[in-house]
Design a protein around this motif. Structure first.
Motif, mmCIF file in Angstrom:
data_model
loop_
_atom_site.group_PDB
_atom_site.id
_atom_site.type_symbol
_atom_site.label_atom_id
_atom_site.label_comp_id
_atom_site.label_asym_id
_atom_site.label_seq_id
_atom_site.Cartn_x
_atom_site.Cartn_y
_atom_site.Cartn_z
ATOM 1 N N GLU A 264 0.818 -1.213 0.000
ATOM 2 C CA GLU A 264 0.000 0.000 0.000
ATOM 3 C C GLU A 264 0.854 1.266 0.000
ATOM 4 O OE1 GLU A 264 -3.440 -0.260 -0.441
ATOM 5 O OE2 GLU A 264 -2.557 -2.222 -0.842
ATOM 6 N N VAL B 269 1.188 -6.178 4.672
ATOM 7 C CA VAL B 269 0.033 -5.289 4.855
ATOM 8 C C VAL B 269 -1.086 -5.662 3.891
ATOM 9 C CG1 VAL B 269 1.360 -3.316 5.696
ATOM 10 C CG2 VAL B 269 0.924 -3.540 3.250
ATOM 11 N N SER B 270 -0.768 -6.527 2.918
ATOM 12 C CA SER B 270 -1.758 -6.930 1.920
ATOM 13 C C SER B 270 -1.168 -8.036 1.054
ATOM 14 C CB SER B 270 -2.106 -5.740 1.029
ATOM 15 O OG SER B 270 -2.648 -6.177 -0.202
ATOM 16 N N GLN C 262 -2.210 -8.587 -1.919
ATOM 17 C CA GLN C 262 -2.660 -8.279 -3.287
ATOM 18 C C GLN C 262 -1.607 -8.492 -4.372
ATOM 19 O OE1 GLN C 262 -4.032 -4.219 -3.914
ATOM 20 N NE2 GLN C 262 -3.217 -4.357 -5.980
ATOM 21 N N GLU D 112 -0.213 1.112 12.063
ATOM 22 C CA GLU D 112 -0.899 2.373 11.855
ATOM 23 C C GLU D 112 -1.216 2.896 13.242
ATOM 24 O OE1 GLU D 112 -4.758 3.175 8.947
ATOM 25 O OE2 GLU D 112 -4.194 1.207 9.603
ATOM 26 N N ARG E 3 -11.965 1.412 14.820
ATOM 27 C CA ARG E 3 -12.071 0.648 13.574
ATOM 28 C C ARG E 3 -10.728 0.156 13.044
ATOM 29 N NH1 ARG E 3 -13.168 3.813 9.756
ATOM 30 N NH2 ARG E 3 -12.312 5.533 10.942
ATOM 31 N N HIS E 4 -9.660 0.442 13.780
ATOM 32 C CA HIS E 4 -8.331 0.016 13.328
ATOM 33 C C HIS E 4 -7.705 -0.977 14.296
ATOM 34 C CE1 HIS E 4 -8.728 3.757 10.996
ATOM 35 N NE2 HIS E 4 -7.950 3.142 10.126
ATOM 36 N N MET F 141 -7.910 -10.062 6.348
ATOM 37 C CA MET F 141 -8.405 -9.438 5.129
ATOM 38 C C MET F 141 -8.686 -10.502 4.069
ATOM 39 S SD MET F 141 -7.241 -5.977 3.167
ATOM 40 C CE MET F 141 -5.519 -6.230 3.159
ATOM 41 N N GLU G 93 -8.992 -10.848 0.047
ATOM 42 C CA GLU G 93 -8.629 -10.095 -1.152
ATOM 43 C C GLU G 93 -8.827 -10.924 -2.420
ATOM 44 O OE1 GLU G 93 -5.294 -7.001 -0.555
ATOM 45 O OE2 GLU G 93 -4.629 -8.719 0.625
ATOM 46 N N GLU H 171 -15.433 2.952 5.855
ATOM 47 C CA GLU H 171 -14.856 2.095 4.803
ATOM 48 C C GLU H 171 -14.846 0.618 5.199
ATOM 49 O OE1 GLU H 171 -10.851 3.112 3.507
ATOM 50 O OE2 GLU H 171 -10.611 1.078 2.726
ATOM 51 N N GLY I 228 -11.851 -1.668 0.134
ATOM 52 C CA GLY I 228 -11.099 -0.780 -0.753
ATOM 53 C C GLY I 228 -10.563 -1.616 -1.907
ATOM 54 N N ARG J 32 -6.262 -2.607 -11.727
ATOM 55 C CA ARG J 32 -4.813 -2.428 -11.580
ATOM 56 C C ARG J 32 -4.229 -1.785 -12.838
ATOM 57 N NH1 ARG J 32 -6.427 -3.356 -6.597
ATOM 58 N NH2 ARG J 32 -6.854 -5.543 -6.144
ATOM 59 N N PHE K 91 -10.224 -6.372 -4.714
ATOM 60 C CA PHE K 91 -10.462 -5.501 -3.566
ATOM 61 C C PHE K 91 -10.059 -6.195 -2.279
ATOM 62 C CE2 PHE K 91 -14.537 -7.672 -4.448
ATOM 63 C CZ PHE K 91 -14.851 -8.218 -3.207
ATOM 64 N N GLY K 92 -10.017 -5.416 -1.214
ATOM 65 C CA GLY K 92 -9.741 -5.963 0.113
ATOM 66 C C GLY K 92 -10.929 -5.686 1.017
ATOM 67 N N ARG L 242 -14.189 -5.417 10.152
ATOM 68 C CA ARG L 242 -15.151 -4.336 9.842
ATOM 69 C C ARG L 242 -16.488 -4.946 9.407
ATOM 70 N NH1 ARG L 242 -11.955 0.506 7.604
ATOM 71 N NH2 ARG L 242 -10.341 0.671 9.219
ATOM 72 N N ILE M 193 -13.789 -2.501 17.152
ATOM 73 C CA ILE M 193 -13.099 -3.613 16.474
ATOM 74 C C ILE M 193 -12.460 -4.569 17.485
ATOM 75 C CG2 ILE M 193 -10.852 -2.473 16.167
ATOM 76 C CD1 ILE M 193 -10.909 -3.660 13.259
#
Ligand code: 4AD
Ligand code: MG
Length: 471
Positions: A171, A200-201, A203, A226, A232-233, A239, A241, A394, A397, A401, A439-440, A445, A456
């Motif tokens: 990201e 972190v992902s 993807q 973060e 919410r975090h 996740m 994806e 959110e 997201g 690509r 998407f993720g 959430r 959360i």
């Protein structure tokens, strides 16, 4: 024979004339124990249900004396005859013939019969699963996870295990946790011979495999350092994806909507007792939880789709009409704040809403640049989509690509991505890269949305947040 309370309820609920067993055993924990001179009543919960079994015991029991002093929380095995008690608050009760005591809970067991706040229970996260609310949340978490796998499996998506340890910051937000075996920061001497971190992902890795399997999805833990201490975090969250080829933004939107509806319908079908419990516990009663879920999951209502530019106009208009935002400097190009996102889907559209075509500068480097808008040549946008939902903001997201090699290299510069660690990812574009989108979805959430739980920390068994690594 050992039964579960859930099973007993299903058998008595259904009109299928299923015969109830006469002699049963339930293994579980005592929620309460009341007794008089000759008779006592246990409420036993076995974790299979938010409903307890009432077990009636009397002084004929060999260990009657010990049973009368059984405390809340104690672990037992209780056997007896099941008696139907129609008309009473419970459809049946157990006439106890035997109680095996495994462990008597200390009288200062924190989870007593009264109401506890979620904050108190967070401090007792090792025990909170023994309350109905957390039992319900974690049974729903299980059902949601299965429902997600079912949805993708039925659509021929391949479940792909993307790596947890990685060298990339997909990201580009600089929020990676470092994975190291050294203390001197000389990562060239470290285990991998370079700096490594928790993902972190998944993807970027998923994109590689979508270029052969066409439809893949990842579903695993992701980690972000973060430092936003919000409701919410989480620093560790799960996740989902999906990544699929020969797809555009419209296909992406359709897939996301179908996934959310399918999962909610699955939970409505399979977790009604748990939802009913949460419904009745719900703090904000504006719209009962189950009604809300039925509306969102209904086949008739498509989620709203709106462009970022339209959102900016709507927010500026709302400000003009007197709406006060904390972040006031609203103009094209700003990153939408969570208060803006929530205002949009809670006050304007009042439903799950896809916001599409964000400014390139506030999104990730890999998103596909849209064709220039002749009326606004200065506004560069990307084929991105965020799904915003009431109460959360959110939830999803995603994007199409960037498939153009040269453009991606130019993004690399623009987004100041150093080194050549992502060259393999850029190279995908040189070897027959089919248009790809994905998407993720943050599992926690989604769970907050489905359970109505507002923090959360209360939908993940042992939350990891800033300054909190207990348990
Ligand atoms: O919008 P994000 O950052 O998107 C990505 O990571 C893309 N690589 C996804 C993709 O296109 N494959 O994160 C996706 C979702 C968010 O919408 C949110 O639901 C959740 O992940 N999320 C978090 N959930 C809990 N705690 C955090 N710190 C989260 N950060 C993101
Ligand atoms: Mg996002």
């Amino acid at each position: 024979m050992i039964y579960t309370i859930n099973n007993l309820f299903i058998n008595t609920n259904e009109k299928s004339n299923r015969k109830l067993p006469e002699q049963i055993t339930i293994n579980g924990w005592i929620r309460s124990n009341r007794n008089g001179k000759n008779v006592g009543f246990l409420d036993v919960n076995d974790g299979s249900s938010v409903n307890n079994l009432q077990a009636v015991y009397n002084m004929k029991l060999e260990n009657w004396k010990a049973c009368t002093s059984l405390t809340t929380g104690s672990a037992i095995s209780v056997s007896g005859n099941l008696l139907l008690t129609p008309g009473k608050s419970q459809p049946f009760e157990l006439q106890v013939t035997n109680i095996i005591i495994y462990n008597v809970a200390d009288p200062n067991y924190p989870i007593q019969k009264k109401e506890h706040t979620n904050e108190f229970l967070r401090d007792n996260a090792h025990l909170r699963g023994r309350t109905n609310t957390f039992l319900a949340v974690f049974k729903i978490r299980d059902q949601v996870s299965w429902a997600i796998h079912k949805f993708f499996h039925n659509q021929n998506f391949v479940y792909l295990h993307s790596p947890i340890i990685t060298a990339n910051d997909a990201e580009g937000a600089g929020e990676n946790f470092i994975v190291t075996t050294i203390t001197n920061n000389k990562y060239q001497d470290d285990f991998f011979g370079q700096k490594a971190s928790l993902t972190v992902s998944g993807q970027l890795n998923a994109e590689a495999y979508a270029q052969s399997l066409q439809k893949v999805y990842t579903f695993g833990p992701t980690f972000r350092a973060e430092n936003s201490n919000t409701s919410r975090h989480a620093a560790e969250f799960w996740m989902i994806e999906p990544e699929f080829t020969f797809a555009n933004l419209q296909d992406n939107i359709k897939l996301a909507q179908a996934l959310i509806k399918s999962v909610i319908n699955d939970v409505l079908d399979n977790c009604l007792p748990e939802l009913t419990w949460l419904n009745q516990k719900q703090v904000t009663k504006e719209q009962p939880l189950i009604d809300k879920l039925k509306v969102v999951a209904g086949a008739k209502s498509d989620f709203k789709v709106i462009t970022y530019s339209e959102v900016i106009d709507l927010l500026i208009n709302a400000q003009g009409a007197g709406k006060e935002f904390e972040f006031k400097d609203i103009k094209w190009g700003i990153d939408l704040q969570s208060e803006h996102e929530r205002y949009l889907c809670e006050e304007i559209t009042k439903q799950p809403t896809f916001v599409i075509n964000y400014p390139q500068s506030i999104k990730a480097f890999y998103m596909k640049l849209n064709a220039m808008d002749v009326n606004h040549p200065e506004q560069k946008t990307v084929a991105a989509m965020d799904l915003l939902v009431p109460g959360i903001g959110e939830l999803i997201g995603g994007s199409v690509r960037e498939d153009n090699y040269e453009q991606l290299l130019s993004n690399k510069k623009q987004f100041k991505i150093a080194g050549d660690g992502l060259q393999w990812y850029f190279d995908l574009r040189k070897y027959g890269y089919a248009p790809s989108a994905g998407f993720g979805l943050g599992l926690e959430r989604l769970l907050m949305f489905i359970t109505g739980i507002s923090n959360i920390r209360d939908v993940i068994p042992f939350p990891r947040t800033p300054n909190n690594l207990s348990f």
